[in-house]
Design a protein around this motif. Structure first.
Motif, PDB file in Angstrom:
ATOM      1  N   LEU A 384      22.565  34.625  26.328  1.00 14.26           N
ATOM      2  CA  LEU A 384      21.933  34.017  24.776  1.00 14.26           C
ATOM      3  C   LEU A 384      23.072  34.301  24.332  1.00 14.26           C
ATOM      4  O   LEU A 384      23.067  33.420  23.082  1.00 14.26           O
ATOM      5  N   GLY A 385      24.089  34.601  24.593  1.00 14.34           N
ATOM      6  CA  GLY A 385      25.428  35.129  23.509  1.00 14.34           C
ATOM      7  C   GLY A 385      26.457  36.104  23.217  1.00 14.34           C
ATOM      8  O   GLY A 385      25.993  36.665  24.491  1.00 14.34           O
ATOM      9  N   VAL A 386      27.480  36.157  22.847  1.00 11.70           N
ATOM     10  CA  VAL A 386      27.725  37.414  22.172  1.00 11.70           C
ATOM     11  C   VAL A 386      27.433  37.870  20.857  1.00 11.70           C
ATOM     12  O   VAL A 386      27.333  37.550  20.241  1.00 11.70           O
ATOM     13  N   THR A 387      27.469  39.554  21.433  1.00  9.11           N
ATOM     14  CA  THR A 387      27.339  39.948  19.609  1.00  9.11           C
ATOM     15  C   THR A 387      28.326  40.261  19.194  1.00  9.11           C
ATOM     16  O   THR A 387      29.442  40.233  19.212  1.00  9.11           O
ATOM     17  N   PRO A 388      27.882  40.103  17.291  1.00  8.73           N
ATOM     18  CA  PRO A 388      26.719  40.264  16.957  1.00  8.73           C
ATOM     19  C   PRO A 388      26.189  38.622  17.223  1.00  8.73           C
ATOM     20  O   PRO A 388      26.619  37.616  17.055  1.00  8.73           O
ATOM     21  N   LEU A 389      24.736  39.289  17.299  1.00 12.10           N
ATOM     22  CA  LEU A 389      24.023  37.324  17.817  1.00 12.10           C
ATOM     23  C   LEU A 389      22.743  37.820  16.868  1.00 12.10           C
ATOM     24  O   LEU A 389      21.813  38.447  16.821  1.00 12.10           O
ATOM     25  N   GLU A 390      22.285  36.212  17.026  1.00 12.76           N
ATOM     26  CA  GLU A 390      20.996  36.271  16.241  1.00 12.76           C
ATOM     27  C   GLU A 390      20.296  35.151  17.112  1.00 12.76           C
ATOM     28  O   GLU A 390      21.063  34.012  17.375  1.00 12.76           O
ATOM     29  N   THR A 391      19.334  35.358  17.365  1.00  6.23           N
ATOM     30  CA  THR A 391      18.923  34.587  18.922  1.00  6.23           C
ATOM     31  C   THR A 391      16.555  34.908  18.210  1.00  6.23           C
ATOM     32  O   THR A 391      16.159  35.940  17.328  1.00  6.23           O
ATOM     33  N   ARG A 392      16.176  33.865  19.247  1.00  4.32           N
ATOM     34  CA  ARG A 392      15.125  34.465  19.362  1.00  4.32           C
ATOM     35  C   ARG A 392      14.078  34.552  21.029  1.00  4.32           C
ATOM     36  O   ARG A 392      15.584  34.492  22.050  1.00  4.32           O
ATOM     37  N   LEU A 393      13.423  35.542  21.214  1.00  5.36           N
ATOM     38  CA  LEU A 393      12.760  36.271  22.337  1.00  5.36           C
ATOM     39  C   LEU A 393      11.534  35.676  22.356  1.00  5.36           C
ATOM     40  O   LEU A 393      10.452  36.408  21.053  1.00  5.36           O
ATOM     41  N   LEU A 394      11.076  35.554  23.320  1.00  8.82           N
ATOM     42  CA  LEU A 394       9.564  35.867  23.485  1.00  8.82           C
ATOM     43  C   LEU A 394       8.954  37.513  23.144  1.00  8.82           C
ATOM     44  O   LEU A 394       9.639  38.172  23.286  1.00  8.82           O
ATOM     45  N   LYS A 395       7.579  37.142  23.162  1.00  6.74           N
ATOM     46  CA  LYS A 395       6.996  38.401  22.738  1.00  6.74           C
ATOM     47  C   LYS A 395       6.855  39.145  23.794  1.00  6.74           C
ATOM     48  O   LYS A 395       6.713  38.050  25.238  1.00  6.74           O
ATOM     49  N   GLY A 396       6.526  39.990  23.762  1.00  8.92           N
ATOM     50  CA  GLY A 396       6.033  41.393  25.574  1.00  8.92           C
ATOM     51  C   GLY A 396       7.440  41.740  25.152  1.00  8.92           C
ATOM     52  O   GLY A 396       8.458  41.994  25.085  1.00  8.92           O
ATOM     53  N   GLU A 397       7.316  42.944  26.866  1.00  8.14           N
ATOM     54  CA  GLU A 397       8.334  43.039  27.230  1.00  8.14           C
ATOM     55  C   GLU A 397       9.478  42.497  28.008  1.00  8.14           C
ATOM     56  O   GLU A 397       9.506  41.550  28.078  1.00  8.14           O
ATOM     57  N   GLN A 398      10.964  42.373  27.289  1.00 11.94           N
ATOM     58  CA  GLN A 398      12.327  41.836  27.710  1.00 11.94           C
ATOM     59  C   GLN A 398      12.966  42.814  27.622  1.00 11.94           C
ATOM     60  O   GLN A 398      13.642  43.985  26.882  1.00 11.94           O
ATOM     61  N   ARG A 399      13.874  42.093  28.943  1.00  7.61           N
ATOM     62  CA  ARG A 399      14.482  43.210  29.349  1.00  7.61           C
ATOM     63  C   ARG A 399      16.278  42.931  29.173  1.00  7.61           C
ATOM     64  O   ARG A 399      16.467  41.945  29.498  1.00  7.61           O
ATOM     65  N   LEU A 400      16.960  43.624  28.349  1.00  9.16           N
ATOM     66  CA  LEU A 400      18.105  42.510  27.399  1.00  9.16           C
ATOM     67  C   LEU A 400      19.847  43.913  28.588  1.00  9.16           C
ATOM     68  O   LEU A 400      19.514  44.848  28.419  1.00  9.16           O
ATOM     69  N   MET A 401      20.832  42.964  28.659  1.00  4.70           N
ATOM     70  CA  MET A 401      21.926  43.443  28.891  1.00  4.70           C
ATOM     71  C   MET A 401      22.947  42.699  28.854  1.00  4.70           C
ATOM     72  O   MET A 401      22.719  41.500  27.546  1.00  4.70           O
ATOM     73  N   LEU A 402      23.709  44.121  28.073  1.00  2.65           N
ATOM     74  CA  LEU A 402      25.137  43.343  27.320  1.00  2.65           C
ATOM     75  C   LEU A 402      25.795  43.812  28.439  1.00  2.65           C
ATOM     76  O   LEU A 402      26.174  45.385  28.826  1.00  2.65           O
ATOM     77  N   GLU A 403      26.647  43.122  28.324  1.00  2.00           N
ATOM     78  CA  GLU A 403      27.884  43.217  29.510  1.00  2.00           C
ATOM     79  C   GLU A 403      29.774  43.095  28.172  1.00  2.00           C
ATOM     80  O   GLU A 403      29.923  41.783  27.808  1.00  2.00           O
ATOM     81  N   LYS A 404      30.268  43.967  29.058  1.00  2.00           N
ATOM     82  CA  LYS A 404      31.649  43.671  28.546  1.00  2.00           C
ATOM     83  C   LYS A 404      32.679  44.062  29.706  1.00  2.00           C
ATOM     84  O   LYS A 404      32.954  45.021  30.009  1.00  2.00           O
ATOM     85  N   LYS A 405      33.942  43.042  29.428  1.00  2.00           N
ATOM     86  CA  LYS A 405      35.018  43.863  30.291  1.00  2.00           C
ATOM     87  C   LYS A 405      34.997  45.651  30.077  1.00  2.00           C
ATOM     88  O   LYS A 405      35.397  45.737  28.519  1.00  2.00           O
ATOM     89  N   LEU A 406      35.830  46.280  31.156  1.00  2.00           N
ATOM     90  CA  LEU A 406      36.130  47.386  30.843  1.00  2.00           C
ATOM     91  C   LEU A 406      34.862  48.415  30.320  1.00  2.00           C
ATOM     92  O   LEU A 406      34.988  49.649  30.080  1.00  2.00           O
ATOM     93  N   PHE A 407      33.478  48.138  29.719  1.00  2.00           N
ATOM     94  CA  PHE A 407      32.762  48.834  29.517  1.00  2.00           C
ATOM     95  C   PHE A 407      31.238  48.829  30.754  1.00  2.00           C
ATOM     96  O   PHE A 407      31.291  47.526  31.395  1.00  2.00           O
ATOM     97  N   LYS A 408      30.589  50.117  30.747  1.00  2.00           N
ATOM     98  CA  LYS A 408      29.467  49.599  31.700  1.00  2.00           C
ATOM     99  C   LYS A 408      28.608  48.681  30.535  1.00  2.00           C
ATOM    100  O   LYS A 408      28.855  48.320  30.005  1.00  2.00           O
ATOM    101  N   THR A 409      27.918  48.241  31.339  1.00  2.00           N
ATOM    102  CA  THR A 409      26.637  47.199  30.944  1.00  2.00           C
ATOM    103  C   THR A 409      25.696  48.072  30.878  1.00  2.00           C
ATOM    104  O   THR A 409      25.319  49.003  30.942  1.00  2.00           O
ATOM    105  N   ALA A 410      25.283  47.838  29.357  1.00  2.00           N
ATOM    106  CA  ALA A 410      24.049  48.304  28.865  1.00  2.00           C
ATOM    107  C   ALA A 410      22.162  47.939  29.345  1.00  2.00           C
ATOM    108  O   ALA A 410      22.463  46.786  28.638  1.00  2.00           O
TER     109      ALA A 410
END
Length: 855
Positions: A384-410
Motif C-alpha cells: 500500500l505504501g510506506v509509513t507515514p501513510l494515508e490510504t483506503r481500506l475496504l470495510k471488514g477485518e483487514q490484516r496489515l503487515m509492516l516491514e522494515k529492514k533490521l526490524f521484525k515484521t509487525a
C-alpha cells in the motif's frame, strides 16, 4: 416466348433467335467454324423440333462424342451437355429462355491431352435419320445487312430429330436481313413446324396429367393441424413437397418439412416436421417469450456484478442483461462499493428498461504511522505504501503487515467500518532477531538457550537481539559446554564447540567366577571387574558356555558409581522362567501353568468311606510342566468350532446357555475340538484318526489335548497342598456351605440321591466359574459337569509302590475315564475327588477342559 441463343467461339460473342436454326458446324463455309477442316466440310447440324434442340452428325470427317459417348445418330441436347467435335468441345447450357453455346479446346481430364476417350461400344436406342434432299446455304459473308444465296452444294441427308419419324425439309434458299432479324451473326434456315392440331393434343394431355396428379396428391396426402401457443403473427411450412390448406388444416405428402413462426416479443420457431402416412397429424408448439433487456446505470460508473434472485447473470459491454418477465430481486456488487439490492418488475417480451443506481463507498480513510518511520505497509500481500501513510481500506477485518529492514515484521488486525476514518499510530517496530549458527565436535549435541531446548548440532536458531543469552551443549559421555552471547539486529554469529569426554565408574560381580564381559560388543576379559566408562549409553553383556547370556544397557553417571551383581542362569532355568504363567486358547479361555513338584499317590485307601474297587493306589510322578484349563469349555467356545451344536435339556433343566459347560459330546468330538485349536495357533495336532478312533500322538507333543487322569488328579488333589484332598472343599461330607454345583434340593423331584438341605440355585449345570476356585485358580473340578480324560479306562491293582512317570493310560480300550462329580451327583462316593467313572457315549452331565504341555 421464343428462346435466345448466345454463342461464344473464336470469332467472339454472337446472338440469334431460334428461328435461325438449324445451323451447321464444319469448315469455313459452316455457321460455326471448326479449325483444321476444308471449307466445304459439314460435321454436324443443330436443329429444333417441338421446342427441343438436338444435334445430328453429317459426315465422319472428325469423331463426334456426346457426353463422352460416340455420336452416330441424332441426340437430344440438354442443359450441361458437352459435344466433342475433333479438337473442339461444345458446351450447351440452358438458363430460362436463354441458351448458352460456348466452344473450347478439348482436353482429357487430368492429363492435359486433347480429345475425349471414346466409349467401348456405340450408344443404343438411336435410329438412322430419313434421307431428304436439302441444300444448305454456305455463309460467304458474316457482315450485317447481307442477303445470302444458296450455292450449288447439295446434301444427301436431311436433319431428323432423335426418335422422330417425320422428315424435316431444308429450303434451298434462305434470305436473312440481319438489320431486321435477331439472327445477326448466323444465317437462318427454315424447316417444317408442328401443326396446331398437335399443339392441342399436347394441351389436353397436360391438363389430364395435372388432374391425375391432383387426385394422387389428395389420396396420398396427410392432413396436418398446426397448433402454436400463443398464436403467431406468421406461420410457414417448407419442404420437399408443396402443402395445401383445406378447412384450417394443411394437406402434405409424407416427407420432411420445417415449420417457421414469428411473433413480436417471442423467439422465432424453426422446428422440423416429419409427415407420415395415416390420419390427422396434430403438431403442438409453444412460443417462448424473449427476456427483457435491463440496462444498469450506476453512479459512479464502475464495473459491476449482477445477481438475479441470488444467481449470477452476465452483463454485456453496455451493462445490459436479459432477464425473464416478472418481479425479480436484483443485487449489484462491485469492488470498493456497498452492494445494492432492488426488487424490479421486468416487462420482458424483448423490451428495454433502464435501472439507475447510486453506489455508496465500502471503504474508510486510514492513516498509518510507525516508529521508526519508513516501514512498508501490505494488505493481503499488496503493497500500500510506506509509513507515514494515508490510504483506503475496504470495510471488514483487514490484516496489515509492516516491514522494515533490521526490524521484525509487525502484524495487526483492524476492523474497518465503511465511511469512518481510522488512525493507526504509535506502532512500534521491534528490532530484528540475530541468528546463531552453532556446530559441535562430536555432532548431535543437545543445545539449550536460556534453559530451553533448541535442537541438536549442527543447527541455526534465531535469538532476540540486544539481549544476553546463555548457551549450553550437552551429549552423553561428554562434559557440558557453556557460553554467553549477545546478538545485534540481523547479525549472524557462527560458533563451534569442542566437547570433552566425561567418565564414570561401574563395578561388576558375576557368577560363575569365570564368566566373561563384553562392552558395546568388544570383549573386556573376566566379568568381575571395575570399569571406567564414558558417561553415555553402553551395552554390557556377561556370558559363559552352558549359560544364558545376561545383557543390560546402562548410562553411567560421572557423579555416582554403580555396582551390578549378576548370576548367570542355565539354559533350562532361563527357559523355565521365560515360560508364561497363563496362555489363552481363545479370548477368555485361559490355561494356567502347572509345574509338578515331587511324587504323589493316586486312588484311595480301603478304609476310605465311599471308596470303590477301581480306586487302587498308584504312585505317580509328573516330570513335564503343563497348562491346565481354568474352567470347563463353554457352549459358546465349542460353538465357534461346531456352530450347530446344542447341549439341549435334561431332567427339566436347560443346558444350552452360552456360558454353561458344553455337554452331550463324545470323547472324539472333544479331541477334534483340541486339534482345531492347535491349528488356529500353529501348534502340532495332539490327535490323529486311527481305525475310527482319535488316538493321542506319542510321544506327546505341545498341541491342545484332554488332561491325562494323572494331571487331573494332581491339580484337583495335590496342587498347592501338603496333604491329598478328599473332597472339592475343605472338611468332610456333606458340605456345610454352597461351594459347587451338585445334586441338591432343586432336582430332588427327579434324582434319588441328593445332598440333604443343599441348594446351589441351579437345577442343571451352572455358568462356568460360578463358585469359588478349588484349588486356587481352577474352577468346577467337583460339580457342574464330569470331565472326559484323555486315558482309556483301566484298573491298576498292585501299583502302590511302582513309580509311573507322566502316564497317559493304555494305548487302546473300549471306554474312556471320566473324572469329577457333576450336577447329577450327590452321594459321598461320587463327590470324592478319587471317584473314577467311565463311558464311551456322550452324556448330559459330561463335558471337558483343556490341557497341553508347556514345552
Amino acid at each position: 416466348m421464343k428462346r435466345v441463343f448466345l454463342l461464344t467461339d473464336a470469332n467472339g460473342d454472337r446472338q440469334f433467335a431460334e428461328d435461325c436454326l438449324p445451323i451447321t458446324l464444319g469448315g469455313a463455309a459452316a455457321d460455326i467454324v471448326l479449325p483444321g477442316l476444308q471449307d466445304e466440310v459439314v460435321v454436324a447440324h443443330i436443329a429444333l423440333t417441338d421446342g427441343h434442340a438436338f444435334i445430328q452428325p453429317e459426315s465422319g470427317a472428325v469423331p463426334l462424342f456426346h457426353n463422352h459417348e460416340r455420336l452416330q445418330a441424332s441426340a437430344w441436347l440438354k442443359s450441361g451437355d458437352q459435344v466433342q467435335l475433333g479438337q473442339v468441345l461444345l458446351h450447351w447450357q440452358v438458363k430460362g429462355d436463354q441458351v448458352y453455346i460456348s466452344m473450347s479446346a478439348a482436353t482429357a481430364a487430368g492429363t492435359g491431352k486433347t480429345g475425349l476417350t471414346p466409349p467401348l461400344e456405340p450408344p443404343e436406342n438411336h435410329r438412322p435419320l430419313p434421307v431428304v434432299e436439302a441444300v444448305p446455304a454456305p455463309v460467304k459473308n458474316r457482315s450485317l445487312n447481307l442477303e445470302k444465296s444458296v450455292g450449288s452444294r447439295k446434301s444427301t441427308q436431311a436433319l431428323g430429330a432423335p426418335g422422330k419419324p417425320e422428315k424435316l425439309l431444308i429450303t434451298n434458299k434462305v434470305t436473312t436481313n440481319f438489320s431486321d432479324s435477331p439472327c445477326t451473326p448466323i444465317s437462318c434456315m427454315s424447316f417444317s413446324r408442328p401443326t396446331d392440331l398437335s399443339r392441342l393434343k399436347r394441351g389436353i394431355v397436360a391438363v389430364l396429367a395435372v388432374l391425375v396428379l391432383l387426385a394422387l396428391f389428395v389420396l396420398l396426402a396427410t392432413p396436418v393441424e398446426i397448433q402454436i401457443t400463443p398464436e403467431p403473427e406468421a406461420v410457414a411450412v417448407k419442404g420437399m413437397f408443396p402443402l395445401f390448406s383445406l378447412a384450417g388444416r394443411r394437406l402434405a405428402l409424407p416427407g420432411n418439412y420445417r415449420i417457421t413462426a414469428v411473433r413480436e416479443g417471442y423467439f422465432d420457431i424453426d422446428e422440423p416436421l416429419s409427415v407420415n402416412n395415416g390420419g390427422l397429424q396434430i403438431v403442438k408448439l409453444v412460443m417462448h417469450e424473449r427476456p427483457g433487456r435491463i440496462t444498469l446505470k450506476t453512479l459512479p460508473d464502475v464495473a459491476i456484478q449482477l445477481f438475479v434472485d441470488a444467481e449470477p447473470v452476465e452483463l454485456d459491454a453496455s451493462s445490459t442483461a436479459g432477464i425473464e418477465r416478472g418481479e425479480h430481486r436484483l443485487r449489484i456488487q462491485t469492488d470498493w462499493y456497498l452492494p445494492v439490492e432492488r426488487v424490479f418488475d421486468v416487462i420482458g417480451l424483448g423490451r428495454s428498461q433502464i435501472l439507475e443506481l447510486t453506489l455508496l463507498p465500502a471503504w474508510a480513510d486510514v492513516q498509518i504511522r510507525s516508529q521508526p518511520e519508513g516501514a512498508q505497509v501490505r494488505n493481503n500481500g499488496e503493497l500500500l505504501g510506506v509509513t507515514p501513510l494515508e490510504t483506503r481500506l475496504l470495510k471488514g477485518e483487514q490484516r496489515l503487515m509492516l516491514e522494515k529492514k533490521l526490524f521484525k515484521t509487525a502484524s495487526l488486525e483492524v476492523n474497518v467500518i465503511a465511511g469512518e476514518a481510522l488512525l493507526l499510530d504509535a506502532i512500534v517496530l521491534t528490532p530484528a532477531d540475530g541468528q546463531l549458527k552453532i556446530e559441535s565436535q562430536p555432532e548431535v549435541a543437545t543445545l539449550q538457550v536460556d534453559g530451553h531446548y533448541q535442537g541438536t548440532t549442527p543447527t541455526v536458531v534465531a535469538l532476540s537481539s540486544g539481549t544476553e543469552h546463555q548457551l549450553q551443549l550437552s551429549k552423553p559421555g561428554y562434559t557440558a559446554w557453556r557460553q554467553s552471547i549477545t546478538l545485534e539486529p540481523g547479525q549472524l554469529l557462527s560458533l563451534k564447540a569442542d566437547l570433552k569426554p566425561a567418565y564414570a565408574t561401574i563395578f561388576i560381580n558375576a557368577e560363575p567366577a569365570d564368566a566373561k564381559l563384553r562392552v558395546d560388543g568388544k570383549a573386556q576379559g573376566n566379568a568381575t571387574q571395575r570399569l571406567r566408562l564414558t558417561s553415555r549409553s553402553h551395552r554390557l553383556e556377561i556370558y559363559r558356555d552352558g549359560y544364558e547370556t545376561w545383557s543390560l544397557t546402562v548410562t553411567p553417571d560421572a557423579a555416582n558409581s554403580r555396582t551390578f551383581n549378576v548370576a548367570l542362569k542355565t539354559a533350562a532355568q532361563a527357559r523355565i522362567e521365560a515360560t508364561p504363567t497363563t496362555i489363552a486358547a481363545l479370548a477368555r479361555q485361559l490355561l494356567r501353568l502347572v509345574r509338578p513338584d515331587g511324587r504323589f499317590m493316586m486312588g484311595a485307601s480301603r478304609r476310605e468311606a465311599g471308596r470303590r474297587a477301581n480306586e487302587s493306589p498308584r504312585l505317580i510322578e509328573l516330570k513335564r510342566p503343563f497348562y491346565f484349563g481354568e474352567k470347563e469349555v463353554t457352549n459358546a467356545e465349542y460353538r465357534q468350532f461346531r456352530q450347530q451344536h446344542r447341549s439341549g435339556r435334561a431332567d427339566g433343566a436347560d443346558l444350552d446357555g452360552d456360558q454353561q459347560p458344553v455337554a452331550g459330546i463324545s470323547h472324539a468330538d472333544a479331541a477334534r475340538y483340541c486339534n482345531w485349536l492347535s491349528r488356529k495357533q500353529g501348534l502340532p495336532e495332539a490327535y490323529r484318526l486311527q481305525a475310527g478312533h482319535m488316538q493321542l500322538v506319542r510321544p506327546v507333543n505341545t498341541g491342545y489335548r484332554l488332561p491325562s487322569e494323572a494331571e487331573w488328579a494332581y491339580v484337583a488333589r495335590k496342587l498347592g497342598r501338603t496333604d491329598i484332598a478328599r473332597y472339592p472343599w475343605s472338611g468332610s461330607y456333606p458340605p456345610t456351605q454352597v461351594i459347587g454345583n451338585f445334586a441338591d434340593a432343586r432336582i430332588s423331584d427327579t434324582l434319588a440321591e441328593t445332598i440333604s438341605g443343599y441348594d446351589d440355585q441351579y437345577r442343571g449345570s451352572a455358568p462356568v466359574g460360578s463358585f469359588s476356585a478349588f484349588p486356587e485358580g481352577f474352577y468346577d473340578l467337583g460339580g457342574n459337569v464330569a470331565e472326559w480324560m484323555n486315558d482309556y479306562y483301566a484298573v491298576y491293582p498292585g501299583e502302590a509302590s511302582q513309580l509311573v512317570q507322566d502316564p497317559f493310560g493304555p494305548d487302546k480300550g473300549k471306554h474312556y475315564v471320566v473324572r469329577g462329580s457333576s450336577w447329577r451327583h450327590g452321594n459321598i462316593t461320587e463327590l470324592r475327588l478319587s471317584y473314577r467313572d467311565y463311558s464311551r457315549k456322550p452324556r448330559a452331565d459330561i463335558g471337558f477342559r483343556l490341557a497341553r504341555y508347556a514345552d
